[in-house]
Motif scaffolding. Structure first.
Motif, mmCIF file in Angstrom:
data_model
loop_
_atom_site.group_PDB
_atom_site.id
_atom_site.type_symbol
_atom_site.label_atom_id
_atom_site.label_comp_id
_atom_site.label_asym_id
_atom_site.label_seq_id
_atom_site.Cartn_x
_atom_site.Cartn_y
_atom_site.Cartn_z
ATOM 1 N N UNK A 26 0.757 2.214 -3.082
ATOM 2 C CA UNK A 26 -0.354 2.541 -2.179
ATOM 3 C C UNK A 26 -1.009 3.835 -2.639
ATOM 4 N N UNK A 27 -2.247 4.029 -2.245
ATOM 5 C CA UNK A 27 -2.954 5.273 -2.529
ATOM 6 C C UNK A 27 -2.618 6.258 -1.404
ATOM 7 N N UNK A 28 -1.938 7.378 -1.707
ATOM 8 C CA UNK A 28 -1.559 8.314 -0.639
ATOM 9 C C UNK A 28 -2.758 8.971 0.050
ATOM 10 N N UNK B 183 -4.788 -7.305 9.709
ATOM 11 C CA UNK B 183 -4.851 -7.911 11.050
ATOM 12 C C UNK B 183 -5.080 -6.773 12.036
ATOM 13 N N UNK B 184 -6.255 -6.757 12.656
ATOM 14 C CA UNK B 184 -6.641 -5.633 13.513
ATOM 15 C C UNK B 184 -6.381 -5.868 14.995
ATOM 16 N N UNK B 185 -5.856 -7.042 15.345
ATOM 17 C CA UNK B 185 -5.678 -7.340 16.766
ATOM 18 C C UNK B 185 -4.410 -8.168 16.997
ATOM 19 N N UNK B 186 -3.279 -7.685 16.511
ATOM 20 C CA UNK B 186 -2.022 -8.414 16.640
ATOM 21 C C UNK B 186 -1.374 -8.071 17.973
ATOM 22 N N UNK B 187 -0.903 -9.094 18.674
ATOM 23 C CA UNK B 187 -0.219 -8.899 19.956
ATOM 24 C C UNK B 187 1.150 -9.568 19.883
ATOM 25 N N UNK B 188 2.135 -8.912 20.511
ATOM 26 C CA UNK B 188 3.517 -9.396 20.502
ATOM 27 C C UNK B 188 4.085 -9.268 21.907
ATOM 28 N N UNK B 189 4.834 -10.284 22.320
ATOM 29 C CA UNK B 189 5.512 -10.254 23.623
ATOM 30 C C UNK B 189 6.906 -10.832 23.451
ATOM 31 N N UNK B 190 7.883 -10.123 23.987
ATOM 32 C CA UNK B 190 9.249 -10.656 24.043
ATOM 33 C C UNK B 190 9.772 -10.436 25.454
ATOM 34 N N UNK C 68 6.683 -1.749 4.777
ATOM 35 C CA UNK C 68 5.482 -2.332 4.174
ATOM 36 C C UNK C 68 5.905 -3.266 3.052
ATOM 37 N N UNK C 69 5.106 -4.284 2.844
ATOM 38 C CA UNK C 69 5.370 -5.264 1.792
ATOM 39 C C UNK C 69 5.305 -4.578 0.428
ATOM 40 N N UNK D 259 -3.831 -1.788 6.638
ATOM 41 C CA UNK D 259 -3.294 -1.757 5.273
ATOM 42 C C UNK D 259 -3.597 -3.061 4.538
ATOM 43 N N UNK D 260 -3.580 -2.975 3.214
ATOM 44 C CA UNK D 260 -3.835 -4.151 2.379
ATOM 45 C C UNK D 260 -2.537 -4.896 2.060
ATOM 46 N N UNK D 261 -1.557 -4.761 2.914
ATOM 47 C CA UNK D 261 -0.271 -5.447 2.738
ATOM 48 C C UNK D 261 0.370 -5.721 4.093
ATOM 49 N N UNK D 262 1.251 -6.718 4.093
ATOM 50 C CA UNK D 262 1.957 -7.101 5.316
ATOM 51 C C UNK D 262 2.886 -5.976 5.761
#
Length: 181
Positions: A159-161, A123-130, A152-153, A93-96
């Motif tokens: 957005x364009x549906x 961001x196409x490669x975000x990783x999260x660990x908790x 979404x931000x 997406x073009x938004x956070x």
């Protein structure tokens, strides 16, 4: 004396005079088994059209719950020491995008809430660990559902549906178990 008798006598001599050590089976009392189990938790893909209601009005958040039966097993409940929650996110997406992951009990009360996950636009490669220590958060063992809220931000532009860009979310849990024999 026959050769077979000589060999038999030699083997008997070795068996009777061999070194041996008494076995200490009490060593098993101190043994701790530490299996590590990893399982997928949830997976979803969202497109822009899913953020619009039936009247064509954009909604900035979506929420969904799924069943979680991982802690129904008494062995896991009694011996779990730590959980790692892992997520991989692809945000085209073009938004956070922000994601809130909550573990719920049977009454839909939050028993554990993860740190909000913020993923920058495209961001196409975000990783999260908790990591969660059970000793610090024992109520997490009452989890029966997982709720994920995706927001979404609000950029001021709708957005364009018909946009085909996606938000892909994959998650897993790793369970660290310690049990004595």
């Amino acid at each position: 004396m026959k050769p077979l008798n000589k060999i038999s006598m030699f083997l008997c001599f070795l068996v009777l005079t061999s070194c041996y050590e008494s076995l200490d089976l009490n060593q098993l009392d101190d043994h701790v088994s530490k299996p590590v189990l990893t399982s997928s938790l949830t997976y979803f893909t969202l497109v822009s059209a899913q953020f619009f209601d039936s009247n064509g009005i954009q909604q900035n958040s979506i929420s969904d719950s799924t069943q979680f039966k991982g802690f129904e097993n008494s062995y896991i409940r009694d011996n779990l020491v730590k959980i790692d929650f892992n997520a991989e996110i692809k945000n085209e997406f073009d938004r956070e995008v922000s994601l809130q992951v909550d573990f719920l009990n049977n009454s839909n009360n939050v028993v554990y809430s993860f740190t909000t996950i913020l993923v920058e636009k495209e961001d196409l490669n975000f990783k999260f660990l908790e990591e969660i220590e059970i000793a610090s958060h024992p109520t997490i063992l009452n989890t029966t559902k997982v709720r994920i809220s995706t927001s979404i931000e609000n950029t001021g532009t709708q957005m364009n549906p018909n946009d085909t860009r996606e938000l892909v979310f994959k998650s897993s849990v790793t369970l660290f178990i310690e049990s004595s024999i």
